[in-house]
Design a protein around this motif. Structure first.
Motif, mmCIF file in Angstrom:
data_model
loop_
_atom_site.group_PDB
_atom_site.id
_atom_site.type_symbol
_atom_site.label_atom_id
_atom_site.label_comp_id
_atom_site.label_asym_id
_atom_site.label_seq_id
_atom_site.Cartn_x
_atom_site.Cartn_y
_atom_site.Cartn_z
ATOM 1 N N SER A 140 0.844 -1.210 0.000
ATOM 2 C CA SER A 140 0.000 0.000 0.000
ATOM 3 C C SER A 140 0.868 1.243 0.000
ATOM 4 O O SER A 140 0.571 2.227 -0.692
ATOM 5 C CB SER A 140 -0.904 0.023 1.230
ATOM 6 N N THR A 141 1.936 1.193 0.779
ATOM 7 C CA THR A 141 2.838 2.343 0.846
ATOM 8 C C THR A 141 3.371 2.679 -0.541
ATOM 9 O O THR A 141 3.424 3.850 -0.931
ATOM 10 C CB THR A 141 4.004 2.026 1.796
ATOM 11 N N LEU A 142 3.740 1.656 -1.306
ATOM 12 C CA LEU A 142 4.271 1.883 -2.647
ATOM 13 C C LEU A 142 3.209 2.510 -3.542
ATOM 14 O O LEU A 142 3.451 3.521 -4.207
ATOM 15 C CB LEU A 142 4.766 0.553 -3.243
ATOM 16 N N LEU A 143 2.010 1.928 -3.531
ATOM 17 C CA LEU A 143 0.938 2.451 -4.369
ATOM 18 C C LEU A 143 0.635 3.902 -4.025
ATOM 19 O O LEU A 143 0.498 4.759 -4.898
ATOM 20 C CB LEU A 143 -0.331 1.610 -4.166
ATOM 21 N N ARG A 144 0.534 4.174 -2.729
ATOM 22 C CA ARG A 144 0.177 5.520 -2.286
ATOM 23 C C ARG A 144 1.275 6.531 -2.581
ATOM 24 O O ARG A 144 1.010 7.721 -2.699
ATOM 25 C CB ARG A 144 -0.145 5.513 -0.797
ATOM 26 N N ALA A 145 2.512 6.017 -2.695
ATOM 27 C CA ALA A 145 3.609 6.936 -3.021
ATOM 28 C C ALA A 145 3.554 7.330 -4.497
ATOM 29 O O ALA A 145 3.977 8.423 -4.861
ATOM 30 C CB ALA A 145 4.949 6.292 -2.696
ATOM 31 N N LEU A 146 3.003 6.454 -5.337
ATOM 32 C CA LEU A 146 3.051 6.701 -6.778
ATOM 33 C C LEU A 146 2.149 7.856 -7.210
ATOM 34 O O LEU A 146 2.451 8.536 -8.183
ATOM 35 C CB LEU A 146 2.674 5.431 -7.555
ATOM 36 N N ASN A 147 1.010 8.060 -6.539
ATOM 37 C CA ASN A 147 0.220 9.242 -6.917
ATOM 38 C C ASN A 147 0.253 10.301 -5.814
ATOM 39 O O ASN A 147 -0.582 11.181 -5.758
ATOM 40 C CB ASN A 147 -1.220 8.874 -7.292
ATOM 41 N N ARG A 148 1.236 10.179 -4.949
ATOM 42 C CA ARG A 148 1.527 11.186 -3.929
ATOM 43 C C ARG A 148 0.365 11.447 -2.982
ATOM 44 O O ARG A 148 0.166 12.558 -2.513
ATOM 45 C CB ARG A 148 1.995 12.496 -4.586
ATOM 46 N N ILE A 149 -0.400 10.405 -2.691
ATOM 47 C CA ILE A 149 -1.497 10.543 -1.737
ATOM 48 C C ILE A 149 -0.954 10.655 -0.318
ATOM 49 O O ILE A 149 -1.587 11.229 0.563
ATOM 50 C CB ILE A 149 -2.462 9.332 -1.871
#
Ligand code: ATP
Ligand code: MG
Lengths: 283, 266
Positions: B58-67
């Motif tokens: 989740s951390t990786l995914l959330r980092a990709l769109n800067r959430i």
């Protein structure tokens, strides 16, 4: 040694006594005002202007003046409280800055009301030369209401789950758009409740407005912003000073009753507004 | 050296790559959640991100769109590129980036508005006629396999929908923006098996035109939908590759055990 059960009994008894005492004091106060005040209330009393410095006639201008000042104060405080709360809740991310902001609010909330009166007198009446003005009174009351309104709004905003914000951001909404479309609609109940509680408190305030916004006699419906009005609390103060005259005292009770009824109305309105505006998800 | 300065801003990734990570890492305060991730997200196909709980998916995914930008103590290491532009560059328009990189979260979260308004939520700034709006709503809801469930009650509040329907509404909401990439964090976790299959089919469909990066704990599902697999463990990218290759003969024993649904000691 006192046994654990005895300790619990003592504790329970003490809390019960504290509750009982507060209820008694409240009941006595309200009872006295209702019994005495209700005798003074009549349609004439509510809808006639006062005569003879208030010992004759009614309190129509006082009711009007009080409502005019506090409702205007509410209108001034609403956007300020909303803006400040959105800023505190959505923009300040630094914990130290958040604490500072909260400290400022608590500080403002703790300032005695007479200080606000003095501040208004010096800044507006003396420096800006506004003279006695109901509008200046409304501005001062708005500042006084601000902390209550802000705290209620901020706490409502804190209650909005982070996923709402994240989902809005993920759809490409800016922080402003998120605030306007998600945060504000979902925290309106806090703002309205806070404002109404602030109004309920402000309408009974004497000290902040008596030097800057009110006249003890002769004030009617103002034709400009820079005119004084009559208000209920200052009227009660004036009548109490003529307490030797039974007619004046009777009117003082009547005016007190009316004031308390107005406070109760604002408080009830706060209660119902909260129930109506609370988002479905939080009901 | 302006030349090398310039090179730093532009990824060296080949043209068939939508998102590429170079030595990418995420820290919260002084705990390292992700480190040294080097990976490519191909421009087409479904990429499945697997790994044990707490691996940092989740951390990786959330980092990709800067959430995660607002989260306290977040710091980013290395580089991430979206279509050649650095995601964490100072001049990156975060709002635009987020609108182009759609995201569906693990837990559905609908806004307290009508179903139709939820679908159109990301398009509020765009001037659209009533007919256009209706078309977008229908298309997005069909895309998320929700149209048949809700077409008769588009004006009703979205929070009256079931969990699984809400999740599909979240997908529809993301689709309405016509994203260039879709990130999905366990999109079927709170959904019944039938809806899960619909969402799987949807991911396969979408994967034909845009890159889809999805997280799942369900290895059977991963096998059904994956074109590519990323295996993440304890904040490290252990292995990545084509699905066929990863499921049959992964290079590392660790990957083999995890993907064969056995106990993983990583
Ligand atoms: N805000 C935060 N501050 C500190 N640590 C965090 C924060 N958010 C997540 N973590 C830690 O980062 C690690 C990875 O979390 P993450 O949610 O990315 O795992 P995950 O792979 O998605 O797990 P799951 O499969 O259970 O969803 C966890 O150990 C978690 O405790
Ligand atoms: Mg997760």
């Amino acid at each position: 040694m006192i046994s654990r059960a005895a300790k619990e009994h003592i504790f329970a008894a003490a809390t019960r006594a504290a509750l009982g005492l507060s209820v008694c004091i409240l009941a006595f106060l309200l009872g006295a005002i209702i019994v005495r005040g209700a005798q003074a209330i009549s349609l004439d009393f509510l809808f006639m202007p006062s005569r003879d410095f208030g010992s004759r006639g009614g309190i129509s201008y006082q009711i009007f003046g009080s409502l005019l000042i506090v409702l205007t104060a509410g209108l001034i405080a609403a956007p300020l409280a909303l803006g400040a709360s959105v800023y505190r809740s959505e923009y300040i991310k630094n914990t130290a800055a958040q604490r500072l902001f909260d400290l400022a609010l608590y500080g403002l909330n703790g300032v005695p009301s007479i200080i606000f009166g003095l501040f208004g007198l010096i800044l507006f009446v003396n420096i800006f030369g506004t003279g006695l003005s109901w509008f200046v009174g409304a501005v001062i009351l708005a500042i006084m209401m601000l902390p209550t309104a802000c705290m209620a709004t901020i706490s409502a905003m804190r209650g909005i789950d982070t996923p709402y914000r994240e989902n809005a951001y993920a759809l490409g909404l800016t922080r402003e758009q998120t605030a306007l479309r998600i945060i504000i609609p979902q925290s309106l109940h806090g703002l309205v409740t806070g404002l109404l509680i602030g109004l309920a408190r402000a309408i009974g305030e004497t000290a902040p407005i008596m030097f800057i916004a009110t006249a003890f006699s002769g004030a009617g419906v103002p034709s400009s912003l820079a005119e004084p009005v009559a208000t209920l609390p200052t009227h009660i103060l004036a009548l109490a000073q003529q307490a030797a005259d039974p007619a004046a005292l009777q009117n003082a009770w009547g005016a007190s009753f009316t004031l308390i009824a107005l406070v109760a109305m604002f408080s009830l309105a706060a209660f119902f507004a909260r129930a109506r505006l609370l988002p479905l998800s939080q009901r | 050296m302006p030349q090398s300065q310039h090179l730093k801003l532009v990824s060296s990734a080949p043209h068939h790559v939508a998102i590429s990570l170079e030595n990418f890492g995420v820290w919260f305060g002084d705990s390292c959640i992700l480190s040294g991730v080097n990976a490519h997200l191909p421009k087409r196909g479904v990429t499945v991100l697997v790994g044990p709980s707490g691996a940092g998916k989740s951390t990786l995914l959330r980092a990709l769109n800067r959430i995660s930008d607002d989260m306290a103590g977040l710091s980013i290491q290395g580089r991430a590129y979206f279509e050649g532009c650095e995601i964490y560059a100072k001049d990156c328009d975060v709002t635009k980036l987020r609108a182009r990189i759609g995201m569906v979260f693990q837990k559905p979260c609908v806004f307290p508005r009508s179903i139709a308004q939820n679908v159109l939520f990301g398009l509020r700034g765009v001037k659209l006629s009533q007919a256009q709006k209706h078309d977008i709503v229908e298309q997005a809801l069909r895309g998320a396999a929700l149209w048949n469930d809700v077409h008769a009650r588009l004006g009703e509040r979205a929070d009256t929908l079931s969990m699984g329907q809400q999740q599909r509404l979240c997908i529809a909401r993301a689709l309405a923006l016509k994203p260039d990439v879709l990130l999905m964090d366990e999109p079927t976790a709170s959904v019944d098996p039938v809806s899960a299959r619909t969402i799987e089919a949807l991911m396969r469909d979408l994967g034909r035109t845009i890159p889809v990066l999805t997280v799942t704990h369900n290895l059977a599902q991963a096998k059904r939908i994956a074109d590519h697999v990323l295996f993440l463990c304890e904040g490290q990218l252990v292995e990545a590759g084509d699905a066929a290759h990863m499921f049959s003969n992964a290079a590392l024993p660790k990957t083999q055990t995890y993907l064969c649904d056995e106990f993983c000691e990583c």
